[in-house]
Design a protein around this motif. Structure first.
Motif, short mmCIF file in Angstrom:
data_model
loop_
_atom_site.label_atom_id
_atom_site.label_comp_id
_atom_site.label_asym_id
_atom_site.label_seq_id
_atom_site.Cartn_x
_atom_site.Cartn_y
_atom_site.Cartn_z
N GLU A 18 -7.54 4.15 0.95
CA GLU A 18 -7.16 2.99 1.76
C GLU A 18 -6.03 3.37 2.72
O GLU A 18 -6.02 2.98 3.89
CB GLU A 18 -6.72 1.83 0.87
CG GLU A 18 -6.36 0.58 1.67
CD GLU A 18 -5.88 -0.57 0.81
OE1 GLU A 18 -5.44 -1.59 1.40
OE2 GLU A 18 -5.91 -0.47 -0.43
N TYR A 19 -5.08 4.15 2.22
CA TYR A 19 -3.95 4.58 3.06
C TYR A 19 -4.47 5.41 4.24
O TYR A 19 -4.05 5.20 5.39
CB TYR A 19 -2.96 5.38 2.23
CG TYR A 19 -1.65 5.65 2.93
CD1 TYR A 19 -0.59 4.76 2.84
CD2 TYR A 19 -1.47 6.80 3.70
CE1 TYR A 19 0.60 5.00 3.49
CE2 TYR A 19 -0.28 7.05 4.35
CZ TYR A 19 0.76 6.14 4.24
OH TYR A 19 1.94 6.38 4.90
N LEU A 68 0.83 -1.20 0.00
CA LEU A 68 0.00 0.00 0.00
C LEU A 68 0.86 1.25 0.00
O LEU A 68 0.56 2.22 -0.71
CB LEU A 68 -0.92 -0.01 1.23
CG LEU A 68 -1.80 1.22 1.43
CD1 LEU A 68 -2.73 1.43 0.23
CD2 LEU A 68 -2.61 1.08 2.72
N ARG A 69 1.93 1.23 0.76
CA ARG A 69 2.81 2.39 0.82
C ARG A 69 3.48 2.62 -0.54
O ARG A 69 3.54 3.75 -1.04
CB ARG A 69 3.85 2.18 1.92
CG ARG A 69 3.21 1.96 3.29
CD ARG A 69 4.11 1.24 4.27
NE ARG A 69 5.22 2.08 4.71
CZ ARG A 69 6.16 1.65 5.54
NH1 ARG A 69 6.15 0.39 5.98
NH2 ARG A 69 7.13 2.46 5.92
N LEU A 119 12.46 13.03 -3.81
CA LEU A 119 11.89 12.18 -2.77
C LEU A 119 10.39 12.42 -2.68
O LEU A 119 9.90 13.53 -2.94
CB LEU A 119 12.52 12.50 -1.41
CG LEU A 119 14.05 12.45 -1.32
CD1 LEU A 119 14.53 12.98 0.03
CD2 LEU A 119 14.55 11.03 -1.54
N VAL A 120 9.66 11.38 -2.29
CA VAL A 120 8.23 11.50 -2.04
C VAL A 120 7.95 11.01 -0.62
O VAL A 120 8.32 9.89 -0.26
CB VAL A 120 7.40 10.69 -3.05
CG1 VAL A 120 5.91 10.71 -2.66
CG2 VAL A 120 7.56 11.24 -4.46
N SER A 121 7.31 11.86 0.17
CA SER A 121 6.93 11.52 1.54
C SER A 121 5.41 11.45 1.65
O SER A 121 4.70 12.29 1.09
CB SER A 121 7.46 12.56 2.53
OG SER A 121 8.85 12.43 2.72
N LEU A 122 4.94 10.47 2.40
CA LEU A 122 3.51 10.32 2.71
C LEU A 122 3.32 10.72 4.16
O LEU A 122 3.84 10.07 5.07
CB LEU A 122 3.08 8.87 2.50
CG LEU A 122 3.50 8.19 1.18
CD1 LEU A 122 3.02 6.74 1.16
CD2 LEU A 122 2.96 8.96 -0.02
N ILE A 123 2.57 11.80 4.40
CA ILE A 123 2.51 12.40 5.73
C ILE A 123 1.05 12.49 6.18
O ILE A 123 0.24 13.18 5.55
CB ILE A 123 3.14 13.80 5.76
CG1 ILE A 123 4.48 13.80 5.02
CG2 ILE A 123 3.33 14.26 7.20
CD1 ILE A 123 5.03 15.18 4.77
N GLU A 164 -6.36 5.95 -10.40
CA GLU A 164 -6.15 4.95 -9.34
C GLU A 164 -5.72 5.57 -8.02
O GLU A 164 -5.74 4.91 -6.97
CB GLU A 164 -5.08 3.94 -9.78
CG GLU A 164 -5.36 3.26 -11.10
CD GLU A 164 -4.72 3.98 -12.29
OE1 GLU A 164 -4.51 3.33 -13.32
OE2 GLU A 164 -4.42 5.20 -12.16
N LEU A 165 -5.31 6.84 -8.03
CA LEU A 165 -4.80 7.46 -6.81
C LEU A 165 -5.86 7.54 -5.72
O LEU A 165 -5.57 7.37 -4.54
CB LEU A 165 -4.24 8.85 -7.11
CG LEU A 165 -3.66 9.63 -5.92
CD1 LEU A 165 -2.51 8.86 -5.28
CD2 LEU A 165 -3.19 11.02 -6.36
N ALA A 166 -7.10 7.79 -6.10
CA ALA A 166 -8.17 7.95 -5.10
C ALA A 166 -8.31 6.70 -4.24
O ALA A 166 -8.35 6.79 -3.00
CB ALA A 166 -9.48 8.29 -5.79
N ALA A 167 -8.39 5.54 -4.86
CA ALA A 167 -8.59 4.31 -4.09
C ALA A 167 -7.40 4.03 -3.19
O ALA A 167 -7.56 3.65 -2.02
CB ALA A 167 -8.84 3.14 -5.04
#
Length: 322
Positions: free
Chosen positions: A140-141, A49-50, A274-278, A133-136
């Motif tokens: 979920e994330y 998922l990440r 870089l890509v960070s998920l915050i 596909e980003l929405a789903a």
């Protein structure tokens, strides 16, 4: 040398004995008192998922600027925050150049029925047609992050020997934001200006932040208790977790809302991006936050309403064009 960001395995909390759970709570209390940051493993969030969420976000950020511009919003909105939209150093009263990043921002969108509240805190999420596909993946994330954040709040309560619901009774209908940050390479943004960062020095604003990040030369640094900047350690399986100003206030400064920054792109790695998920977690918008009294807390602050307190913080980092 002691790490500025200790590692805590949550597996004993989820699968161990009561003694194991108590041990996890003690280690988290120590980490939040000393560092304000920690790395967590054993969290149960799948690697797939990440990775998928990050890969889909990269597809969006790779689009032409004219396409991304259709989704432009200001800080606090739902959509694309373009270069120049934020300067996090402003939150400390320091005028700095804008942060060298782009973000796609979504968050809590389940309305409470008050138009004024919903218009800011529970806006409808906007998703790019170009990456359907980003929405789903992001939804979920966010669901997994909300579950994990609530579990962290239960551990926080256990660490203070309070009822497990001490914090989560204020997260029945919480506000939260999910920012996907893209830090472009130097080959795209050029050499940084003086005192310019990918994200300038600041503290976070809410209760708990859960960060999935990538290792890099221009990466995360935390400010130690003695005022030194130190590179945050990296573990690809771990989330980086820290508390924000609201939680520090809630605990009467028992725990540290720690300054941190993301270094600018470096000439030694001009192609690094870089890509960070915050995930920034907060509380119910109308939660009244009362500081813990001594001996648990160290200072008693006046009560605040969460949304009012957080809105002032968000306004402070917004770059306004004259």
């Amino acid at each position: 040398m002691t790490s500025p960001v200790p590692l805590v395995d949550l597996d004993p909390w989820f699968h161990g004995t009561e003694g194991d759970r108590a041990g996890v709570a003690v280690r988290i209390d120590e980490a939040l008192r000393d560092s304000g940051f920690l790395l967590i493993t054993g969290h149960g969030v799948p690697r797939r998922l990440r990775d998928d969420t990050r890969a889909l976000a990269r597809r969006f950020f790779a689009l032409p600027e004219a396409v991304k511009a259709k989704y432009t919003v200001a800080v606090g909105g739902r959509g694309w925050l373009p270069p120049g939209a934020e300067a996090n150093g402003y939150a400390e009263g320091t005028e700095t150049p804008p942060d060298l990043k782009e973000s796609y921002s979504v968050g809590a969108d389940s309305a409470v029925g008050d138009p004024e509240v919903d218009a800011f805190w529970f806006q409808r999420n906007v998703w790019p047609d170009e990456v359907p596909e980003l929405a789903a993946a992001a939804n979920e994330y966010m669901l997994r992050m909300r579950i994990l954040s609530n579990e962290l709040l239960r551990i926080f309560a256990r660490a203070l020997e309070l009822p497990d619901t001490h914090f989560t009774r204020h997260t029945g209908h919480p506000t939260y934001t999910f920012n996907i940050n893209w830090y472009p390479p130097m080959t795209r943004v050029g050499a940084p200006a003086a005192d310019q960062f990918r994200i300038g020095p600041h503290t976070d604003f809410g209760t708990v932040t859960v960060l999935d990040r990538q290792a890099g030369v221009g990466g995360l640094q935390v400010c130690t208790a003695d005022g030194r900047w130190a590179d945050a350690p990296f573990d690809p399986e771990a989330f980086t977790v820290n508390i924000g100003d609201l939680m520090a206030r809630w605990t009467g400064d028992r725990w540290r809302s720690t300054r941190h920054r993301v270094l600018p792109p470096d000439a030694s790695a001009p192609d690094e991006d870089l890509v960070s998920l915050i995930f920034f977690y907060e509380t119910d918008h109308d939660a009244r936050i009362s500081s813990l009294a001594p001996p648990l807390g160290h200072h008693r602050y006046p009560d605040v309403i969460a949304s009012e307190y957080l809105k002032e913080k968000l306004d402070a980092i917004t770059v306004t064009n004259p």
